[in-house]
Design a protein around this motif. Structure first.
Motif, PDB file in Angstrom:
ATOM      1  N   UNK A   1       0.839  -1.202   0.000  1.00 25.01           N
ATOM      2  CA  UNK A   1       0.000   0.000   0.000  1.00 25.01           C
ATOM      3  C   UNK A   1       0.876   1.254   0.000  1.00 25.01           C
ATOM      4  N   UNK A   5       2.110   3.296  -3.189  1.00 23.52           N
ATOM      5  CA  UNK A   5       1.646   4.676  -3.280  1.00 23.52           C
ATOM      6  C   UNK A   5       2.812   5.633  -3.468  1.00 23.52           C
ATOM      7  N   UNK A  35      -2.388   6.492  -9.191  1.00 21.69           N
ATOM      8  CA  UNK A  35      -1.082   5.856  -8.976  1.00 21.69           C
ATOM      9  C   UNK A  35      -0.785   5.667  -7.491  1.00 21.69           C
ATOM     10  N   UNK A  36      -1.351   6.519  -6.647  1.00 18.16           N
ATOM     11  CA  UNK A  36      -1.087   6.386  -5.218  1.00 18.16           C
ATOM     12  C   UNK A  36      -2.233   5.643  -4.534  1.00 18.16           C
ATOM     13  N   UNK A  43      -3.245   2.369  -6.436  1.00 22.47           N
ATOM     14  CA  UNK A  43      -2.232   1.331  -6.238  1.00 22.47           C
ATOM     15  C   UNK A  43      -2.273   0.823  -4.808  1.00 22.47           C
ATOM     16  N   UNK A  44      -2.458   1.743  -3.851  1.00 27.33           N
ATOM     17  CA  UNK A  44      -2.518   1.340  -2.450  1.00 27.33           C
ATOM     18  C   UNK A  44      -3.717   0.430  -2.193  1.00 27.33           C
TER      19      UNK A  44
END
Lengths: 567, 567
Positions: A304, A308, B303-304, B307-308
């Motif tokens: 995570x 990120x 993307x953050x 993705x997390x």
């Protein structure tokens, strides 16, 4: 650099090996370069004694082979063998900022050497590691607690085969990018003609975070996948399993230097117990790739927070490894196979089976019908017999690796009562003739009902397994698929004489995203995977987000930069 | 399903196409299946008229072709052509929960059909889209504001070629997994023999988030990469560019149904301006893969946070596309080429050049030495001449797509003054004979000094470019590499007659992680990439985390599940 790229002497040295490995990986057929037998007939007369002597010379001293790393001037090291002795090895503490700078300075020449040279140099590293397999076996044994032969095999040749697999997968992937093409688009009159050059560039600095139980086997795929694709690597070993990776890194650095490259391409970041280097390095802006093996907590944090932060993160954590028992025509073979799988390294493998689903009504076998409880009893008997002789048992069980595992193993009745299950077989303390301080335990079995979900849907790392009583095989498969989908699983097995059940088990495994072993009754065990053929992990369930070593494991570690011009 | 997998009639239909495409992709040689000329000699007599009629029939009515999607019963649609007219198309609003359930129910049969059948069916979808290229051109023109011929080419055949490229890359990747192997490990006596079957399984539901400016070209790679690897797809178009993807999705659904599969494998999630569907869908636990093209803000969030949340995220955002001018032996060709690149679609391409680095001392050319300011003046003249004739200019410039772009274009002096630069060429309003409401603007040029970093290190989307005066070409290359590494870039170009400078530019581009075009003076432009040969984006700088379409773009969209047994 173009000349370096085509004329490096190691290219010829390892051409055949890399060709054979490439073919095996494409076919997923049997291939092993590094012999798994520790015999002097294979590794040379005196290899065992030399390995042991080398190991002993390392103990209680400074690890001089890494003295040339950028260092803070302090030393670290708090390794204690699960067999008892304190290792006393003192490692130079890495000066992280200087190490990052050194790695980045080392990158361009390594990048420009090209994929073929990198693969050859990486293979040479593995060859040199292989030559020290006996020494490595002691290092792995006295950090992980694995028994000696397993330490040799899993920590040595099997890990080396996985390393070569990663190198091969990386090479294969980079070979798919042509160096150059003449692109010709038809047009009125003359075609439009361009030359396009494709350049493989690495992501940047890679971090590999090792684990306590398989310091080499689980670190090599990441180390060599990143290195072979051009990325410098910082290896952050588990504080209690530094030595195997210190040996690895020192060998890698020597080979790199010998081959004309910078030692800073591989560096070791050792730390004392309780350090925070893994997290610090993971968040370092210079780090672009992270490979991790270890507990689910930090793995999830990496998946995570690390993701990120824009890192490529490859994890291998743990899960609920499952066995679905429906029926068998070889009860003795099945029980022997399972007893071995439970006993090997006292269940301290991320691939060891934990949950055995058995229909309440029982299973048909070549020795007649067995109720679930009768089956559990027979399995307990098989484990008891297999581990009856202490001297032989320690060579399978190894030592318990930490207090968590010891706690679970030494109070199975308490554990069973807390979970609402019944003890079918308690864990037995085994005494080790050579290492009296080692805590060695045989596997325990606890029976629970399928409704008692809480009891068996958390990982119980170490020598405790559950016999889960279900309504029928259909429920077994359903619960198996659901628990793995939700909680993860590295391995699964099924026993059935019914082709329809096997087919349903394959579907359940596909649904759960876990590899399946069917009717193992011989010398292959559910907790073992073979490099080049079996993927380790699938990346399709929460236990791991990647697999050793498929294309997805390597393809994103480098990028392709095109330059084009008219010709 | 095994029979379906080997006997589907579309396999034979598209065998040759997929073979040719596979060869091209391996070699990265020229290949285009879909002709870029809208001529009736290519697309058939009356194709243009039929396309226009079909488009007009769609306007101001319910989009009936998607009436069979699970719907809330409401309709959405707020598209206004950048050329002026309100489109008035009303799309059924997707019932997301029902759509997710339908997609998941559709997955198993699509998964079990196998990679070859999926590739053939996907290719058939692209063929059917190609047959409606004229209709699509109108849809793309009146949502993106692209000029007609560009709408036809980029929105039609070029997008279709990129779709076929993604299908081919996905097929190639899945073909690398053998269906089965007999694994034979030497042992004392009989070898250990196992059969191992490898099953390709998709990740799960995929989400594709489209953009306003290239609704098809930028959405097709993600749509077809996910679909071809077995994942059902929900397409979330930009609220102002729904129609091209509505056509795409409706064609895909028809082809899937015709081929014996579930229409729910591809669904459209249209929404009104200001909706939050992209975010909602991105966080839906069922969604496993996200492809996104659009602004950096939401891209970074994906993307953050995406993705997390465990999603695979493929982004294409934007950046600082750079041109380094050192010297040229074809000044006229260079200026003409650059004028075209700036003018095409008024710089509203994520690949359009923005920063032109010129040494203060000037550049050597075949027309003599030019100071930086003289060069800027010549470039301004070239743009002015190229866009002088309104009727011809609108066919290159298209219409400005939104108020942000219009704001920058209509107050260049204000912009220059705020940024501390000088206006070299103001943007000119061009009147459109057919669409008087269209805001059509020629490119502006603003000169700034390299020290004035703030002025040129943010993306200035639309028809404004910067001439950045540097100390010398070495500084140009340094600033180019650094700005792209920090802020991203989709494209880069260099002009030099000096092979050393070109070599240094290639190194700078590799360092920056951006593709380089050298000395373009003819019919190839820096903002254009060719499917099968040029990677679009590199994934190596902040402008995009992926490239169309390399192995990394497809390899992780599926996983491999092994089942093994003794034989």
């Amino acid at each position: 650099m173009a000349e370096t790229a085509t004329t490096h002497p190691l290219l010829e040295t390892h051409r055949e090996t890399l060709e054979a490995a490439t073919t095996a990986l494409r076919e997923r057929s049997y291939y092993s370069r590094y012999p798994e037998s520790p015999s002097p007939r294979v590794y040379g007369e005196g290899s065992s004694e030399r390995g042991q002597a080398a190991h002993e010379a390392t103990l209680n001293s400074d690890f001089a082979a890494l003295a040339d790393q950028p260092s803070t001037g302090r030393t670290v090291g708090s390794e204690v063998s699960p067999y008892g002795p304190r290792l006393g090895v003192r490692y130079p503490e890495l000066d992280v900022a200087a190490a990052v700078a050194a790695a980045q300075a080392a990158l361009p020449a390594w990048r420009d050497a090209g994929a073929e040279v990198r693969a050859a140099v990486c293979t040479e590293i593995v060859e040199q590691i292989n030559a020290r397999s006996h020494e490595m076996a002691h290092a792995v044994m006295h950090t992980s607690g694995q028994p000696f032969v397993m330490s040799f095999q899993a920590g040595g040749p099997h890990a080396q085969d996985r390393a070569l697999e990663a190198i091969t997968a990386a090479l294969e992937e980079q070979r798919r990018i042509p160096a150059s093409v003449t692109w010709e688009k038809p047009a009125k009159g003359e075609p439009v003609r361009m030359q396009k050059d494709y350049r493989v560039v690495p992501r940047g600095l890679a971090l590999v975070i090792g684990c306590n139980t398989f310091p080499t086997w689980n670190a090599y795929p990441g180390i060599f996948a990143s290195l072979a694709t051009g990325n410098p690597v910082i290896v952050k070993p588990h504080p209690r399993a530094v030595l195997p990776l210190a040996l690895t890194v020192s060998i890698a650095r020597d080979v790199l230097a010998e081959a004309g490259f910078d030692r800073a391409l591989v560096q070791l970041a050792a730390e004392d117990d309780g350090g925070t280097l893994a997290k610090d390095l993971a968040l370092d802006p210079a780090v672009k790739i992270i490979d991790y093996t270890g507990g689910p907590g930090f793995g999830h944090w990496l998946e995570t927070e690390g993701a990120a932060a824009g890192k490529l993160v490859y994890t291998e954590k743990a899960g609920l490894n499952s066995v679905v028992v429906d029926s068998t025509d070889d009860l003795r073979g099945m029980l022997g196979n399972l007893a071995f799988s439970f006993s090997l390294y006292s269940g301290q493998m991320c691939t060891a089976p934990q949950n055995v689903y058995v229909p309440q009504e029982g299973v048909e076998t070549d020795e007649g019908h067995l109720s679930a409880d009768e089956f559990a009893g027979r399995l307990a008997d098989a484990i008891t017999r297999f581990t009856a002789d202490d001297a032989r048992a320690v060579e399978i069980l190894g030592a318990t690796v930490n207090d968590d595992v010891r706690g679970r193993a030494t109070d199975v009745p308490g554990l069973a009562s807390r979970l609402g299950g019944e003890v079918v077989l308690d864990s037995r303390a085994v005494s080790h003739a050579v290492y009296p301080d080692a805590v060695v335990r045989t596997p325990a079995l606890v029976a629970v009902d399928a409704e008692n979900t809480d009891a068996y849907t958390q990982e119980c790392f170490g020598p405790v397994a559950f016999v889960v009583r279900t309504d029928d095989t259909a429920e077994s498969l359903r619960v198996f698929a659901q628990t793995v989908r939700e909680h993860g699983g590295m391995t699964a097995a099924v026993y059935s004489t019914d082709e329809d059940v096997l087919e349903a088990a394959r579907d359940a495994a596909a649904e759960a995203g876990v590899a399946l072993s069917e009717n193992l009754t011989g010398p292959v065990f559910v907790n073992q995977t073979a490099a080049f053929s079996d993927l380790h992990g699938t990346g399709a369930n929460p236990a791991a987000n990647a697999a050793y070593a498929d294309a997805a494991f390597v393809a994103n570690r480098f990028r392709v930069i095109t330059s084009r011009r008219h010709v």
